[in-house]
Design a protein around this motif. Sequence first.
Motif, mmCIF file in Angstrom:
data_model
loop_
_atom_site.group_PDB
_atom_site.id
_atom_site.type_symbol
_atom_site.label_atom_id
_atom_site.label_comp_id
_atom_site.label_asym_id
_atom_site.label_seq_id
_atom_site.Cartn_x
_atom_site.Cartn_y
_atom_site.Cartn_z
ATOM 1 N N ARG A 138 -5.804 41.735 37.028
ATOM 2 C CA ARG A 138 -5.034 40.608 37.538
ATOM 3 C C ARG A 138 -4.199 39.939 36.439
ATOM 4 N NH1 ARG A 138 -9.683 37.241 40.538
ATOM 5 N NH2 ARG A 138 -10.854 38.096 38.763
ATOM 6 N N PHE A 139 -4.602 40.134 35.186
ATOM 7 C CA PHE A 139 -3.894 39.484 34.087
ATOM 8 C C PHE A 139 -2.920 40.427 33.383
ATOM 9 C CE2 PHE A 139 -8.276 37.686 34.322
ATOM 10 C CZ PHE A 139 -7.917 36.545 35.026
ATOM 11 N N TYR A 140 -2.809 41.644 33.879
ATOM 12 C CA TYR A 140 -1.951 42.621 33.211
ATOM 13 C C TYR A 140 -0.463 42.255 33.247
ATOM 14 C CZ TYR A 140 -5.448 46.073 31.834
ATOM 15 O OH TYR A 140 -6.480 46.725 31.195
ATOM 16 N N PRO A 141 0.051 41.622 34.310
ATOM 17 C CA PRO A 141 1.463 41.210 34.246
ATOM 18 C C PRO A 141 1.758 40.275 33.073
ATOM 19 C CG PRO A 141 0.699 41.169 36.517
ATOM 20 C CD PRO A 141 -0.514 41.402 35.664
ATOM 21 N N LEU A 142 0.796 39.462 32.691
ATOM 22 C CA LEU A 142 0.989 38.570 31.552
ATOM 23 C C LEU A 142 1.066 39.372 30.255
ATOM 24 C CD1 LEU A 142 1.173 35.769 30.314
ATOM 25 C CD2 LEU A 142 -1.326 35.584 30.481
ATOM 26 N N TYR A 143 0.170 40.333 30.073
ATOM 27 C CA TYR A 143 0.226 41.171 28.867
ATOM 28 C C TYR A 143 1.512 41.995 28.838
ATOM 29 C CZ TYR A 143 -4.837 40.261 29.068
ATOM 30 O OH TYR A 143 -6.079 39.673 29.149
ATOM 31 N N GLU A 144 1.925 42.455 30.002
ATOM 32 C CA GLU A 144 3.169 43.230 30.064
ATOM 33 C C GLU A 144 4.337 42.402 29.548
ATOM 34 O OE1 GLU A 144 5.814 45.798 33.315
ATOM 35 O OE2 GLU A 144 4.075 44.624 33.964
ATOM 36 N N ALA A 145 4.386 41.136 29.959
ATOM 37 C CA ALA A 145 5.467 40.262 29.495
ATOM 38 C C ALA A 145 5.377 40.044 27.987
ATOM 39 C CB ALA A 145 5.409 38.926 30.229
ATOM 40 N N ILE A 146 4.169 39.812 27.472
ATOM 41 C CA ILE A 146 4.007 39.567 26.043
ATOM 42 C C ILE A 146 4.365 40.818 25.244
ATOM 43 C CG2 ILE A 146 2.345 38.961 24.240
ATOM 44 C CD1 ILE A 146 0.867 37.276 26.339
ATOM 45 N N GLU A 147 3.991 41.977 25.762
ATOM 46 C CA GLU A 147 4.352 43.226 25.103
ATOM 47 C C GLU A 147 5.872 43.394 25.064
ATOM 48 O OE1 GLU A 147 2.553 47.676 25.323
ATOM 49 O OE2 GLU A 147 3.514 46.976 27.167
ATOM 50 N N GLU A 148 6.538 43.075 26.166
ATOM 51 C CA GLU A 148 7.998 43.173 26.207
ATOM 52 C C GLU A 148 8.654 42.188 25.243
ATOM 53 O OE1 GLU A 148 9.098 42.547 30.242
ATOM 54 O OE2 GLU A 148 8.366 44.502 30.933
ATOM 55 N N LEU A 149 8.011 41.038 25.042
ATOM 56 C CA LEU A 149 8.548 40.031 24.131
ATOM 57 C C LEU A 149 8.293 40.381 22.667
ATOM 58 C CD1 LEU A 149 7.379 36.943 26.209
ATOM 59 C CD2 LEU A 149 9.766 37.563 25.770
ATOM 60 N N ARG A 150 7.456 41.383 22.443
ATOM 61 C CA ARG A 150 7.213 41.934 21.103
ATOM 62 C C ARG A 150 6.586 40.898 20.161
ATOM 63 N NH1 ARG A 150 9.465 46.845 20.647
ATOM 64 N NH2 ARG A 150 9.376 46.796 18.371
ATOM 65 N N VAL A 151 5.605 40.174 20.683
ATOM 66 C CA VAL A 151 4.842 39.222 19.870
ATOM 67 C C VAL A 151 3.355 39.525 20.045
ATOM 68 C CG1 VAL A 151 6.617 37.432 19.984
ATOM 69 C CG2 VAL A 151 4.781 37.477 21.709
#
Length: 290
Positions: A138-151
Amino acid sequence: MNLDDLVAIDVHTHAEVSADGHSSLSGELAEASAAYFKTHGARQPTIPELAAHYRERRIAAVVFTVDAESATGHPPIGNEEVAASCAEHADVLIPFASVDPWKGRAAVRAARRLVEGHGVRGFKFHPSLQAFHPNDPRFYPLYEAIEELRVPALFHTGQTGIGAGVPGGGGIRLKYSNPMDVDDVAVDFPELPIILAHPSFPWQDEALAVATHKPNVYIDLSGWSPKYFPPQLVRYANSLLKHKVLFGSDYPVIDPDRWLADFDRLDIKPEVRPLILKDNAARLLGLTKE
């Protein structure tokens, strides 16, 4: 930030009080934390005071709060305030943010906004305080966004002083902070830099295994005086993980002066010391020119 002028980079400090005096924790949990770390009566520094403390020591500091509102009902210190205060002291402070993972799509939107509009350089998660398993899809969309933001994403691991000694631990469950949960995140988001915060008692070996096995996983040494580090942590920091271990204090509950004094007495190879104190964090946080 002039990297050459810095003697160290502390990747783990807390904004514990806002400009208007709002605490990051409820009274009960703050009292328990103070008892655990023996900081009763100590005044919580504001972010400008934190900056002054670190500037005097020529140390840079990553600063964050924790948004656990869904689990605790306590409103957090605003990420925007943390970011703005760090921007005013950009010679020594690096802003991370905290988003409540239970806020779903709102958390994802906030993460993007904080990086793109407020200069945030990473995110802090506290699974025990926020009451979530990091590997819950359920929290994977948040990690996906952070990964895309490269931080980077920094996860509290192991026991916590928050809630210690309170009946029922203040409702805080330690099981959420087993680093093996974060191993799944490292597998599913291989481009996401991950920091396992603290010596991960009682799962120290698990943390070492994850950091050794997954190229994107690092360990910070915050929350403990180095004189109490488990021997296997020191051994790995001196060898297999010498490029993946980071100085962190957990200020204000542990002052960098105490941490560094105890680290000086630790059996760390001379060539490894600068890696742990500054070089590894500078590379991970994108502060180098490389």
